[in-house]
Design an enzyme around this catalytic site. Structure first.
Site, mmCIF file in Angstrom:
data_model
loop_
_atom_site.group_PDB
_atom_site.id
_atom_site.type_symbol
_atom_site.label_atom_id
_atom_site.label_comp_id
_atom_site.label_asym_id
_atom_site.label_seq_id
_atom_site.Cartn_x
_atom_site.Cartn_y
_atom_site.Cartn_z
ATOM 1 N N LYS A 128 43.743 8.640 -27.097
ATOM 2 C CA LYS A 128 43.704 8.272 -28.517
ATOM 3 C C LYS A 128 43.431 9.518 -29.348
ATOM 4 O O LYS A 128 42.432 10.187 -29.160
ATOM 5 C CB LYS A 128 42.579 7.265 -28.781
ATOM 6 C CG LYS A 128 42.588 6.798 -30.214
ATOM 7 C CD LYS A 128 41.303 6.103 -30.616
ATOM 8 C CE LYS A 128 40.489 6.889 -31.603
ATOM 9 N NZ LYS A 128 41.188 7.375 -32.794
ATOM 10 N N GLU A 177 22.772 16.345 -38.280
ATOM 11 C CA GLU A 177 24.033 17.100 -38.298
ATOM 12 C C GLU A 177 24.778 16.784 -39.599
ATOM 13 O O GLU A 177 25.122 15.634 -39.853
ATOM 14 C CB GLU A 177 24.907 16.714 -37.095
ATOM 15 C CG GLU A 177 26.131 17.608 -36.983
ATOM 16 C CD GLU A 177 27.066 17.204 -35.843
ATOM 17 O OE1 GLU A 177 27.386 16.014 -35.741
ATOM 18 O OE2 GLU A 177 27.471 18.099 -35.077
ATOM 19 N N CYS A 210 30.927 21.614 -33.830
ATOM 20 C CA CYS A 210 29.725 21.098 -33.163
ATOM 21 C C CYS A 210 28.739 22.238 -32.913
ATOM 22 O O CYS A 210 27.540 22.022 -32.818
ATOM 23 C CB CYS A 210 30.096 20.421 -31.859
ATOM 24 S SG CYS A 210 31.153 21.433 -30.831
ATOM 25 N N GLY A 221 29.211 8.177 -29.892
ATOM 26 C CA GLY A 221 28.960 8.433 -28.466
ATOM 27 C C GLY A 221 28.056 7.373 -27.844
ATOM 28 O O GLY A 221 28.271 6.926 -26.723
ATOM 29 N N GLU A 245 30.493 14.445 -25.106
ATOM 30 C CA GLU A 245 30.195 15.730 -25.745
ATOM 31 C C GLU A 245 29.982 15.443 -27.217
ATOM 32 O O GLU A 245 30.936 15.099 -27.928
ATOM 33 C CB GLU A 245 31.376 16.704 -25.572
ATOM 34 C CG GLU A 245 31.691 17.049 -24.137
ATOM 35 C CD GLU A 245 30.574 17.795 -23.441
ATOM 36 O OE1 GLU A 245 29.763 18.453 -24.121
ATOM 37 O OE2 GLU A 245 30.498 17.701 -22.209
HETATM 38 P P1 NAD Z 1 33.637 10.569 -34.530
HETATM 39 O O1 NAD Z 1 32.544 10.240 -33.600
HETATM 40 O O2 NAD Z 1 33.662 9.907 -35.847
HETATM 41 O O3 NAD Z 1 35.050 10.235 -33.845
HETATM 42 C C1 NAD Z 1 35.425 10.794 -32.596
HETATM 43 C C2 NAD Z 1 36.548 9.948 -32.009
HETATM 44 O O4 NAD Z 1 36.029 8.657 -31.674
HETATM 45 C C3 NAD Z 1 37.709 9.694 -32.976
HETATM 46 O O5 NAD Z 1 38.929 9.730 -32.279
HETATM 47 C C4 NAD Z 1 37.402 8.293 -33.477
HETATM 48 O O6 NAD Z 1 38.555 7.600 -33.943
HETATM 49 C C5 NAD Z 1 36.854 7.651 -32.209
HETATM 50 N N1 NAD Z 1 36.041 6.436 -32.427
HETATM 51 C C6 NAD Z 1 35.392 6.033 -33.551
HETATM 52 N N2 NAD Z 1 34.756 4.860 -33.348
HETATM 53 C C7 NAD Z 1 35.006 4.508 -32.061
HETATM 54 C C8 NAD Z 1 34.614 3.407 -31.253
HETATM 55 N N3 NAD Z 1 33.847 2.411 -31.735
HETATM 56 N N4 NAD Z 1 35.036 3.360 -29.975
HETATM 57 C C9 NAD Z 1 35.789 4.374 -29.449
HETATM 58 N N5 NAD Z 1 36.213 5.424 -30.180
HETATM 59 C C10 NAD Z 1 35.813 5.515 -31.468
HETATM 60 O O7 NAD Z 1 33.637 12.168 -34.685
HETATM 61 P P2 NAD Z 1 34.554 13.097 -35.597
HETATM 62 O O8 NAD Z 1 34.146 12.949 -37.031
HETATM 63 O O9 NAD Z 1 35.983 12.921 -35.255
HETATM 64 O O10 NAD Z 1 34.112 14.545 -35.067
HETATM 65 C C11 NAD Z 1 32.953 15.187 -35.476
HETATM 66 C C12 NAD Z 1 31.844 15.029 -34.449
HETATM 67 O O11 NAD Z 1 32.288 15.497 -33.188
HETATM 68 C C13 NAD Z 1 30.622 15.861 -34.792
HETATM 69 O O12 NAD Z 1 29.468 15.118 -34.530
HETATM 70 C C14 NAD Z 1 30.723 17.047 -33.832
HETATM 71 O O13 NAD Z 1 29.515 17.681 -33.551
HETATM 72 C C15 NAD Z 1 31.329 16.393 -32.627
HETATM 73 N N6 NAD Z 1 31.968 17.378 -31.765
HETATM 74 C C16 NAD Z 1 31.366 17.667 -30.560
HETATM 75 C C17 NAD Z 1 31.928 18.631 -29.730
HETATM 76 C C18 NAD Z 1 31.306 18.957 -28.390
HETATM 77 O O14 NAD Z 1 32.017 19.437 -27.524
HETATM 78 N N7 NAD Z 1 30.025 18.716 -28.199
HETATM 79 C C19 NAD Z 1 33.091 19.297 -30.121
HETATM 80 C C20 NAD Z 1 33.670 18.959 -31.350
HETATM 81 C C21 NAD Z 1 33.104 17.992 -32.168
#
Ligand code: NAD
Length: 498
Positions: free
Chosen positions: A175, A385, A284, A233, A250
């Site tokens: 996805k 964050e 992140c 997460g 992650e």
């Molecule tokens: P997000 O958690 O909003 O979304 C991440 C993904 O999850 C998207 O594809 C989203 O559509 C999906 N999603 C949303 N709700 C869901 C659900 N209920 N079930 C399953 N999937 C679902 O994050 P974002 O805004 O896309 O990204 C930013 C975040 O990602 C920040 O917190 C950042 O720190 C983190 N991040 C972490 C790393 C790492 O490796 N640790 C790297 C990059 C970004």
């Protein structure tokens, strides 16, 4: 007329079963529609999973080095298309071209790593406690992997997950993030062109609340690899846990840079500009807290603010731009809300803090690089964050205080210390509760062959990068072969301790 994009299911580009769509727009020029994408739901995920299950055996039966060759070819194609991918990515999510080239390069490096790993994937051979018996391990695929990724590294992060999953022999239901579906279409096109057979990689666009949730609930998906916020997460862990799926998470960070009085100040400032305001703070690993020693506090901040003022903010497609837009309007509002929170908590808004308006800036979501001083440990802007160009500066009086404040957050992804004192550097490496520690370098700058991940709420103990994700996507089988021609009982027929 904007280009229409599709899901990729069982080797075919198809719309959502419902016929619904959503738009993807350029955050630097909101009137520019990058494309129209299928707004998929559970039915599309089920079809994708069906295809992934159907093609499992064929993919798993291919010798690992053959799968590796395909991934090597994928890397070659990415090299040829690097500029095209980078430009699309900048249009789609705003970060500057230098960074989108870097994001693509990380994908290329990961493909070549997988190509090499295909000739290793070493197991263990071990002596047995009984005579005429031998033991070793092999690794087999889990089956089908669900891959859910964020928008801020739309090429590198899917590659970190998909290449190891494929090399291990898994099929994929992927996805894309709703803000960056076009870059992921490019990746899937390249995988197909590189030789990944029909049905092995399936891409479904759409919201997390429907497509993401449906992936978590598919009984045939055995492993979920997720990168995103800690809030989502937690939800992923909950649903995957209930269904006893393996899950690699992650998540976010609240990364500190400590600067001690003996640091090379110019170097520490360059590192901070890059760490705090690179990717518009939407990493992140972004530096969101500066723990600055009192002895150099004023001198450091004077130069740092001067350098911050010089940053060029604008469209990432213009080569001279240093800082691009924020991803979308809700995120900009969230960041501006944190600026209000910081003020209300009693921190001093030292620089920036506003949406940039006027002329070209009215077309997108641009925000001033923002510096809060007089921030105290425990304030929300110091703990949560923000995911934007907002830096909290905390004055410290000692090394010990720096380490204590650095660790006093719920996250533990990246960290940095600038010092020329070997003892402080070594103690920081030891004491910082973070998966990444940089000495005299900013909190960002991971390389594809080394482990990436963090402590505490940053994840659940897994690491991406290098050989580590291969463990997530494999089932280890321990093989015992007894050639004694009789029943030998482990722990019972041994006479070592008799
Ligand atoms: P997000 O958690 O909003 O979304 C991440 C993904 O999850 C998207 O594809 C989203 O559509 C999906 N999603 C949303 N709700 C869901 C659900 N209920 N079930 C399953 N999937 C679902 O994050 P974002 O805004 O896309 O990204 C930013 C975040 O990602 C920040 O917190 C950042 O720190 C983190 N991040 C972490 C790393 C790492 O490796 N640790 C790297 C990059 C970004």
């Amino acid at each position: 007329m904007a280009k229409k994009f599709h899901n990729f299911i069982n080797g075919k580009w198809v719309g959502a079963e419902s016929g619904e769509t959503f738009e993807n727009r350029n955050p630097a020029h909101w009137e520019e529609v990058i494309g129209i994408f299928p707004k998929s739901d559970r039915k599309d995920v089920e079809k994708a999973t069906e295809a992934a299950v159907q093609h499992r055996e064929e993919w798993a039966n291919l010798p690992v080095p053959e799968r590796g060759k395909i991934l090597g070819k994928v890397g070659d194609i990415m090299v040829q298309r690097k500029e095209e991918i980078a430009k699309l990515m900048t249009r789609e999510m705003g970060k500057i071209l230098k960074e989108t080239r870097g994001d693509t390069q990380e994908g290329i490096d990961t493909a070549y790593y997988a190509f090499g790993e295909a000739r290793r994937l070493f197991g263990v051979t071990s002596p047995c406690e009984l005579p005429n018996k031998t033991a070793y391990t092999i690794t087999r695929p889990v089956g089908t992997a669900g891959i859910i990724t964020p928008w801020n590294f739309p090429m590198a992060i899917p590659c970190w997950k998909i290449f190891p999953a494929l090399l291990m022999g898994n099929t994929i239901v992927f996805k894309s993030a709703s803000d960056t579906p076009a870059t992921t279409v490019k990746l899937v096109e390249i995988l197909t062109e590189g030789g990944v057979p029909r049905g092995v990689v399936n891409l479904v666009h759409g919201p997390g609340s429907t497509v993401g949730e449906a992936i978590l609930e598919q009984p045939e998906i055995g492993v979920i690899s997720f990168t995103g916020s800690a809030a989502v997460g937690r939800r992923v862990a909950e649903v995957a846990g209930k269904n006893l799926k393996r899950v690699s998470l992650e998540l976010g960070g609240k990364n500190p840079q400590i600067v001690m009085p003996d640091a090379n100040i110019e170097n520490a400032i360059e590192g901070l500009l890059w760490g705090a305001f690179g990717t518009t703070g939407q990493r992140c690993t972004a530096t969101s807290r500066l723990l600055l020693h009192k002895d150099i506090y004023n001198e450091f901040l004077d130069i740092f603010v001067k350098r911050t003022k010089e940053l060029k903010i604008g469209d990432g497609l213009v080569e001279s731009t240093d800082v691009g837009p924020v991803i979308n309007e809700p995120q900009l509002k969230k960041i501006l809300n944190y600026v209000d929170v910081g003020r209300q908590e009693g921190a001093k808004l030292f620089f920036g803090g506003k949406k940039i308006t006027g002329g070209k800036y009215d077309k997108g979501f641009f925000m001033e690089p923002t510096i809060f001083t007089e921030v105290e440990s425990g304030m929300r802007i110091e703990q949560e964050e923000i995911f934007g160009p907002v830096l909290s500066v905390i004055k410290i009086s000692s090394f010990e205080e720096g380490i204590q404040i650095a660790n006093d957050v719920d996250y533990g992804l990246s960290s940095s210390i600038y010092t020329s004192n070997i003892e402080w550097a070594m103690k920081a490496i030891d004491k910082l509760e973070a998966g990444l520690v940089y000495v005299n370098a900013p909190t960002i700058g991971a390389e594809c062959h080394l482990p990436f991940g963090g402590y505490k709420n940053t994840g659940n103990g897994h690491r991406e990068g290098g050989k580590w994700p291969y463990e997530v996507f494999g089932e280890i089988k321990t093989v015992y072969i007894d050639y004694s021609e009789k029943l030998q009982k482990a722990q019972i027929d041994t006479n070592i301790t008799k």
